[in-house]
Design a protein around this motif. Structure first.
Motif, PDB file in Angstrom:
ATOM      1  N   ALA A 179       9.398  22.343   9.722  1.00 49.20           N
ATOM      2  CA  ALA A 179      10.142  21.184   9.233  1.00 49.20           C
ATOM      3  C   ALA A 179      11.611  21.534   9.068  1.00 49.20           C
ATOM      4  CB  ALA A 179       9.561  20.699   7.911  1.00 49.20           C
ATOM      5  N   VAL A 180      12.486  20.703   9.614  1.00 52.28           N
ATOM      6  CA  VAL A 180      13.921  20.934   9.593  1.00 52.28           C
ATOM      7  C   VAL A 180      14.606  19.797   8.849  1.00 52.28           C
ATOM      8  CG1 VAL A 180      15.988  21.295  10.979  1.00 52.28           C
ATOM      9  CG2 VAL A 180      13.772  22.097  11.826  1.00 52.28           C
ATOM     10  N   SER A 181      15.457  20.135   7.883  1.00 44.62           N
ATOM     11  CA  SER A 181      16.203  19.120   7.147  1.00 44.62           C
ATOM     12  C   SER A 181      17.464  18.764   7.921  1.00 44.62           C
ATOM     13  CB  SER A 181      16.572  19.635   5.744  1.00 44.62           C
ATOM     14  OG  SER A 181      17.301  18.647   5.029  1.00 44.62           O
ATOM     15  N   ALA A 182      17.295  17.906   8.919  1.00 50.15           N
ATOM     16  CA  ALA A 182      18.402  17.458   9.760  1.00 50.15           C
ATOM     17  C   ALA A 182      18.173  15.996  10.108  1.00 50.15           C
ATOM     18  CB  ALA A 182      18.502  18.301  11.023  1.00 50.15           C
TER      19      ALA A 182
ATOM     20  N   GLU B 242       0.840  -1.193   0.000  1.00 48.46           N
ATOM     21  CA  GLU B 242       0.000   0.000   0.000  1.00 48.46           C
ATOM     22  C   GLU B 242       0.879   1.247   0.000  1.00 48.46           C
ATOM     23  OE1 GLU B 242      -4.149  -0.204   1.919  1.00 48.46           O
ATOM     24  OE2 GLU B 242      -2.825  -1.158   3.357  1.00 48.46           O
ATOM     25  N   PHE B 243       0.275   2.375  -0.353  1.00 47.75           N
ATOM     26  CA  PHE B 243       1.004   3.633  -0.318  1.00 47.75           C
ATOM     27  C   PHE B 243       1.332   4.015   1.126  1.00 47.75           C
ATOM     28  CE2 PHE B 243      -0.786   3.948  -4.531  1.00 47.75           C
ATOM     29  CZ  PHE B 243       0.139   4.704  -5.245  1.00 47.75           C
ATOM     30  N   ILE B 244       2.536   4.543   1.318  1.00 49.80           N
ATOM     31  CA  ILE B 244       2.952   4.942   2.659  1.00 49.80           C
ATOM     32  C   ILE B 244       2.007   5.981   3.265  1.00 49.80           C
ATOM     33  CG2 ILE B 244       4.758   6.163   3.948  1.00 49.80           C
ATOM     34  CD1 ILE B 244       6.822   4.642   2.276  1.00 49.80           C
ATOM     35  N   PRO B 245       1.590   7.028   2.527  1.00 52.59           N
ATOM     36  CA  PRO B 245       0.644   7.984   3.124  1.00 52.59           C
ATOM     37  C   PRO B 245      -0.663   7.343   3.581  1.00 52.59           C
ATOM     38  CG  PRO B 245       1.632   8.927   1.163  1.00 52.59           C
ATOM     39  CD  PRO B 245       2.025   7.485   1.184  1.00 52.59           C
TER      40      PRO B 245
ATOM     41  N   VAL C 253      10.549   8.395  14.306  1.00 53.46           N
ATOM     42  CA  VAL C 253      11.505   8.089  13.254  1.00 53.46           C
ATOM     43  C   VAL C 253      10.775   8.158  11.921  1.00 53.46           C
ATOM     44  CG1 VAL C 253      13.110   6.385  12.313  1.00 53.46           C
ATOM     45  CG2 VAL C 253      12.801   6.552  14.791  1.00 53.46           C
ATOM     46  N   CYS C 254      11.378   8.828  10.958  1.00 57.62           N
ATOM     47  CA  CYS C 254      10.870   8.858   9.584  1.00 57.62           C
ATOM     48  C   CYS C 254       9.409   9.341   9.577  1.00 57.62           C
ATOM     49  CB  CYS C 254      11.040   7.469   8.971  1.00 57.62           C
ATOM     50  SG  CYS C 254      10.979   7.409   7.174  1.00 57.62           S
ATOM     51  N   GLY C 255       8.504   8.556   8.999  1.00 58.22           N
ATOM     52  CA  GLY C 255       7.114   8.966   8.883  1.00 58.22           C
ATOM     53  C   GLY C 255       6.366   9.025  10.190  1.00 58.22           C
ATOM     54  N   GLY C 256       6.992   8.591  11.296  1.00 54.26           N
ATOM     55  CA  GLY C 256       6.344   8.715  12.590  1.00 54.26           C
ATOM     56  C   GLY C 256       6.039  10.160  12.939  1.00 54.26           C
ATOM     57  N   SER C 257       6.879  11.088  12.461  1.00 59.65           N
ATOM     58  CA  SER C 257       6.606  12.510  12.669  1.00 59.65           C
ATOM     59  C   SER C 257       5.310  12.912  11.980  1.00 59.65           C
ATOM     60  CB  SER C 257       7.756  13.364  12.123  1.00 59.65           C
ATOM     61  OG  SER C 257       8.966  13.055  12.761  1.00 59.65           O
TER      62      SER C 257
ATOM     63  N   HIS D  80      11.539  11.838   6.963  1.00 64.24           N
ATOM     64  CA  HIS D  80      12.209  11.445   5.716  1.00 64.24           C
ATOM     65  C   HIS D  80      12.185  12.628   4.744  1.00 64.24           C
ATOM     66  CE1 HIS D  80      12.962   9.372   1.908  1.00 64.24           C
ATOM     67  NE2 HIS D  80      13.418   8.353   2.617  1.00 64.24           N
ATOM     68  N   HIS D  81      13.271  12.800   3.994  1.00 65.00           N
ATOM     69  CA  HIS D  81      13.364  13.989   3.123  1.00 65.00           C
ATOM     70  C   HIS D  81      12.215  14.099   2.138  1.00 65.00           C
ATOM     71  CE1 HIS D  81      14.806  11.729  -0.464  1.00 65.00           C
ATOM     72  NE2 HIS D  81      15.389  10.940   0.415  1.00 65.00           N
ATOM     73  N   MET D  82      11.603  12.956   1.769  1.00 68.11           N
ATOM     74  CA  MET D  82      10.487  13.013   0.827  1.00 68.11           C
ATOM     75  C   MET D  82       9.201  13.501   1.493  1.00 68.11           C
ATOM     76  SD  MET D  82      11.127   9.545  -1.413  1.00 68.11           S
ATOM     77  CE  MET D  82       9.846   9.964  -2.600  1.00 68.11           C
ATOM     78  N   GLY D  83       9.186  13.559   2.815  1.00 69.82           N
ATOM     79  CA  GLY D  83       7.980  13.986   3.502  1.00 69.82           C
ATOM     80  C   GLY D  83       8.080  15.343   4.173  1.00 69.82           C
ATOM     81  N   LEU D  84       9.196  16.059   3.958  1.00 66.11           N
ATOM     82  CA  LEU D  84       9.376  17.345   4.635  1.00 66.11           C
ATOM     83  C   LEU D  84       8.330  18.369   4.230  1.00 66.11           C
ATOM     84  CD1 LEU D  84      13.270  17.681   4.610  1.00 66.11           C
ATOM     85  CD2 LEU D  84      11.802  17.449   6.630  1.00 66.11           C
ATOM     86  N   ASP D  85       7.970  18.397   2.938  1.00 65.00           N
ATOM     87  CA  ASP D  85       6.943  19.351   2.497  1.00 65.00           C
ATOM     88  C   ASP D  85       5.593  19.048   3.143  1.00 65.00           C
ATOM     89  OD1 ASP D  85       8.764  20.685   0.949  1.00 65.00           O
ATOM     90  OD2 ASP D  85       8.161  19.766  -0.945  1.00 65.00           O
ATOM     91  N   MET D  86       5.270  17.762   3.230  1.00 66.50           N
ATOM     92  CA  MET D  86       4.011  17.374   3.855  1.00 66.50           C
ATOM     93  C   MET D  86       4.016  17.751   5.336  1.00 66.50           C
ATOM     94  SD  MET D  86       2.251  13.570   4.122  1.00 66.50           S
ATOM     95  CE  MET D  86       2.481  13.326   2.349  1.00 66.50           C
ATOM     96  N   LEU D  87       5.159  17.548   5.987  1.00 71.89           N
ATOM     97  CA  LEU D  87       5.275  17.908   7.399  1.00 71.89           C
ATOM     98  C   LEU D  87       5.092  19.410   7.576  1.00 71.89           C
ATOM     99  CD1 LEU D  87       5.924  16.707  10.225  1.00 71.89           C
ATOM    100  CD2 LEU D  87       8.324  17.272   9.780  1.00 71.89           C
ATOM    101  N   ASP D  88       5.723  20.183   6.708  1.00 69.65           N
ATOM    102  CA  ASP D  88       5.623  21.639   6.774  1.00 69.65           C
ATOM    103  C   ASP D  88       4.178  22.102   6.565  1.00 69.65           C
ATOM    104  OD1 ASP D  88       7.222  24.276   6.773  1.00 69.65           O
ATOM    105  OD2 ASP D  88       6.029  24.456   4.954  1.00 69.65           O
TER     106      ASP D  88
END
Length: 229
Positions: A166-169, A99-102, A131-135, A152-160
């Motif tokens: 959202a912090v890229s760290a 299934e899709f992660i989202p 961790v990762c998508g847990g955020s 995860h870097h692919m989810g930073l925009d969604m987090l923001d």
């Protein structure tokens, strides 16, 4: 420190196992100063991961009143091609392979997990970790607005987009909220938690045992804002 690591259907195994092993080793090295268990919102049960149907067992129900750490992993599944979206009825019914992660992350909102996480967030004796998508699980439950966190870097925009800073760290420490980026960063998160909550000698001993050097600077909302970089 007692750590409760949450399992939900479709979880990413490495998001769980990496911090579990680090914290367990920290408990051994510290003579029992750290304990860790796998829990679920529903209580003891077999929980199917999103990676090949791998199963881990939750041995207890998540207890938001218990002091210590509560850690939320991400999910493992399909990332999808650019522009690809799930069907309109995706997310209905039980977990399915690939299934899709989202969808997997969003399905946690239909369980008892969000209410338990809110109670944990409101408990001053609890530190939330992810961790990762847990955020994203925490953010979609409306628990991180205005906070600093990573994923995860692919989810930073969604987090923001959820109102999070959202912090890229690799690891972000926002006090009673500590989050980590991609799946292998769970190792770094575990080591940082040992350093912060038990001490650097224990963290260093586990780091040597695992032959893994923690990567990156832990980001905190402190000090001058960088300019001209």
């Amino acid at each position: 420190m007692h750590a409760q690591i949450i399992l939900f259907d479709g979880f990413d195994p490495l998001d769980v196992i990496a911090p579990y092993e680090v914290l367990y080793a920290g408990g051994t090295a510290s003579g029992g100063a750290v304990s860790v268990e796998l829990v679920s919102a529903e209580g003891p049960r077999e929980v199917v991961s999103g990676t090949g149907g791998l199963v881990l067992r939750a041995t207890a129900a998540l207890d938001p009143a218990r002091a210590g750490l509560i850690l939320v992993p991400g999910a493992s599944g399909r990332v999808g091609e650019p522009g690809e979206v799930p069907d309109h009825d995706a997310g209905a019914g039980e977990w399915q392979q690939d299934e899709f992660i989202p969808v997997l992350l969003g399905r946690t909102l239909t369980t008892g997990l969000p209410a338990l996480l809110k109670a944990a967030r409101d408990n001053p004796e609890v530190t939330l970790g992810a961790v990762c998508g847990g955020s994203l699980v925490l953010a979609m439950a409306g628990l991180l607005e205005g906070r600093y966190a990573t994923t995860h870097h692919m989810g930073l925009d969604m987090l923001d987009a959820t109102g999070v800073h959202a912090v890229s760290a690799r690891v972000v420490d926002d006090g009673d909220l500590i989050t980590a980026a991609g799946v292998t960063s769970g190792l770094d998160l575990g080591l940082y938690l040992l350093e912060r909550m038990v001490g650097p000698r224990i963290a260093h001993a586990v780091e040597e045992l695992f032959a893994h050097e923690r990567r990156g600077t832990v980001w905190r909302p402190e000090g001058p804002v960088p300019a001209g970089l």
